[in-house]
Design a protein around this motif. Structure first.
Motif, mmCIF file in Angstrom:
data_model
loop_
_atom_site.group_PDB
_atom_site.id
_atom_site.type_symbol
_atom_site.label_atom_id
_atom_site.label_comp_id
_atom_site.label_asym_id
_atom_site.label_seq_id
_atom_site.Cartn_x
_atom_site.Cartn_y
_atom_site.Cartn_z
ATOM 1 N N GLU A 146 -22.789 -1.195 14.751
ATOM 2 C CA GLU A 146 -21.555 -1.900 15.098
ATOM 3 C C GLU A 146 -21.850 -3.215 15.810
ATOM 4 O OE1 GLU A 146 -18.415 -1.125 14.256
ATOM 5 O OE2 GLU A 146 -19.350 0.420 13.033
ATOM 6 N N PHE A 147 -22.878 -3.226 16.648
ATOM 7 C CA PHE A 147 -23.263 -4.454 17.351
ATOM 8 C C PHE A 147 -23.626 -5.557 16.362
ATOM 9 C CE2 PHE A 147 -26.928 -6.959 18.951
ATOM 10 C CZ PHE A 147 -26.291 -7.667 19.952
ATOM 11 N N TYR A 148 -24.426 -5.225 15.355
ATOM 12 C CA TYR A 148 -24.839 -6.249 14.394
ATOM 13 C C TYR A 148 -23.701 -6.639 13.456
ATOM 14 C CZ TYR A 148 -29.666 -6.623 15.816
ATOM 15 O OH TYR A 148 -30.799 -6.912 16.532
ATOM 16 N N PHE A 149 -22.752 -5.724 13.219
ATOM 17 C CA PHE A 149 -21.548 -6.110 12.486
ATOM 18 C C PHE A 149 -20.815 -7.220 13.241
ATOM 19 C CE2 PHE A 149 -21.221 -1.978 9.986
ATOM 20 C CZ PHE A 149 -21.348 -2.608 8.759
ATOM 21 N N LEU A 150 -20.720 -7.076 14.566
ATOM 22 C CA LEU A 150 -20.042 -8.077 15.394
ATOM 23 C C LEU A 150 -20.845 -9.374 15.472
ATOM 24 C CD1 LEU A 150 -18.762 -5.889 18.383
ATOM 25 C CD2 LEU A 150 -17.428 -6.827 16.487
ATOM 26 N N VAL A 151 -22.160 -9.248 15.631
ATOM 27 C CA VAL A 151 -23.016 -10.429 15.783
ATOM 28 C C VAL A 151 -23.009 -11.292 14.524
ATOM 29 C CG1 VAL A 151 -25.416 -11.183 15.987
ATOM 30 C CG2 VAL A 151 -24.523 -9.470 17.550
ATOM 31 N N PHE A 152 -23.123 -10.657 13.374
ATOM 32 C CA PHE A 152 -23.157 -11.410 12.116
ATOM 33 C C PHE A 152 -21.751 -11.766 11.639
ATOM 34 C CE2 PHE A 152 -27.457 -9.667 11.754
ATOM 35 C CZ PHE A 152 -28.131 -10.745 11.220
ATOM 36 N N GLY A 153 -20.749 -10.936 11.984
ATOM 37 C CA GLY A 153 -19.389 -11.197 11.530
ATOM 38 C C GLY A 153 -19.283 -11.179 10.020
ATOM 39 N N LYS A 154 -18.634 -12.199 9.472
ATOM 40 C CA LYS A 154 -18.475 -12.284 8.019
ATOM 41 C C LYS A 154 -19.790 -12.575 7.309
ATOM 42 C CE LYS A 154 -13.695 -13.883 8.268
ATOM 43 N NZ LYS A 154 -12.729 -14.971 7.910
ATOM 44 N N ASN A 155 -20.786 -13.011 8.074
ATOM 45 C CA ASN A 155 -22.086 -13.335 7.475
ATOM 46 C C ASN A 155 -23.046 -12.149 7.466
ATOM 47 O OD1 ASN A 155 -21.405 -16.095 7.102
ATOM 48 N ND2 ASN A 155 -21.848 -16.500 9.258
#
Length: 219
Positions: A78-87
């Motif tokens: 979930e952290f990396y989903f937030l960090v990368f966002g749409k990218n």
């Protein structure tokens, strides 16, 4: 002093650094790093729950490490989903979601090895891709003032190092108990460094929120 002694001391130091980093994180109220704060909290609770009965009663509560491994995996995805966002890399998005059932299977089968390997590979890749992303975008002037820089560095070092140790020592650990202890001792050392770097990340976040540092060279 034996290798086993240093193994236990390193484990204690890793827990201490996680606790100190968690204390630092409590002074940071923004929600963007809440997942990492929860990860530190669960890490401390898991370690203390195991260590107290082990040291004082010569017994232990089972599955505390497994619970942490599953929680760590879910929170970091979930952290990396937030960090990368749409990218967020599309090829890794479905893989990350697919591996969540692996975390559940790991918990029910009481074998952390599959999750340890997949976590090490996945988060080594994601942390490396984050560095490539931030270098390509060049949107931050002073990278070392960016809190996520320190946390991502922590995860890259910890997970890539853990994967190396597993591949190097796992075959030897099955033959020699000393090799297994050495492997876990170095793993705990990586955990110490990881928790220190996370603490630095929260410290930078606090200073950034107070306006004491800037991400650009104009201050």
């Amino acid at each position: 002093m034996s290798i086993e002694y240093w193994y236990y001391r390193m484990a204690d130091f890793m827990t201490l650094m996680a606790f100190l980093s968690f204390l630092i994180s409590t002074k940071y109220s923004n929600k963007e790093l809440l997942l990492i704060k929860w990860m530190l909290c669960i890490s401390v609770i898991s370690d203390v729950t195991f260590a107290v009965p082990f040291y004082f009663l010569k017994s232990y509560i089972p599955y505390t490490g497994l619970i942490y491994r599953v929680a760590e995996f879910v929170l970091l995805v979930e952290f990396y989903f937030l960090v990368f966002g749409k990218n967020f890399p599309n090829k890794l998005k479905w893989l990350s979601q697919l591996l969540i059932p692996v975390a559940v299977i790991t918990f029910t089968s009481v074998d952390a090895t599959p999750l340890r390997i997949t976590s090490s590979i996945l988060f080594s890749i994601l942390s490396t891709l984050w560095f490539l992303k931030i270098i390509r975008e060049m949107s931050v002037g002073i990278l070392t003032n960016l809190p996520v820089f320190w946390m991502n560095s922590a995860f890259l070092l910890y997970f890539s190092g853990s994967l190396f140790l597993f591949l190097l020592f796992e075959p030897l650990g099955k033959l020699h108990e000393t090799s297994a202890i050495v492997s876990y001792m170095f793993h705990n050392l990586l955990g110490v460094i990881k928790n220190i770097l996370i603490g630095v990340g929260f410290w930078k976040a606090i200073k950034l929120a107070k306006g004491q540092i800037s991400l650009n060279y104009d201050r």
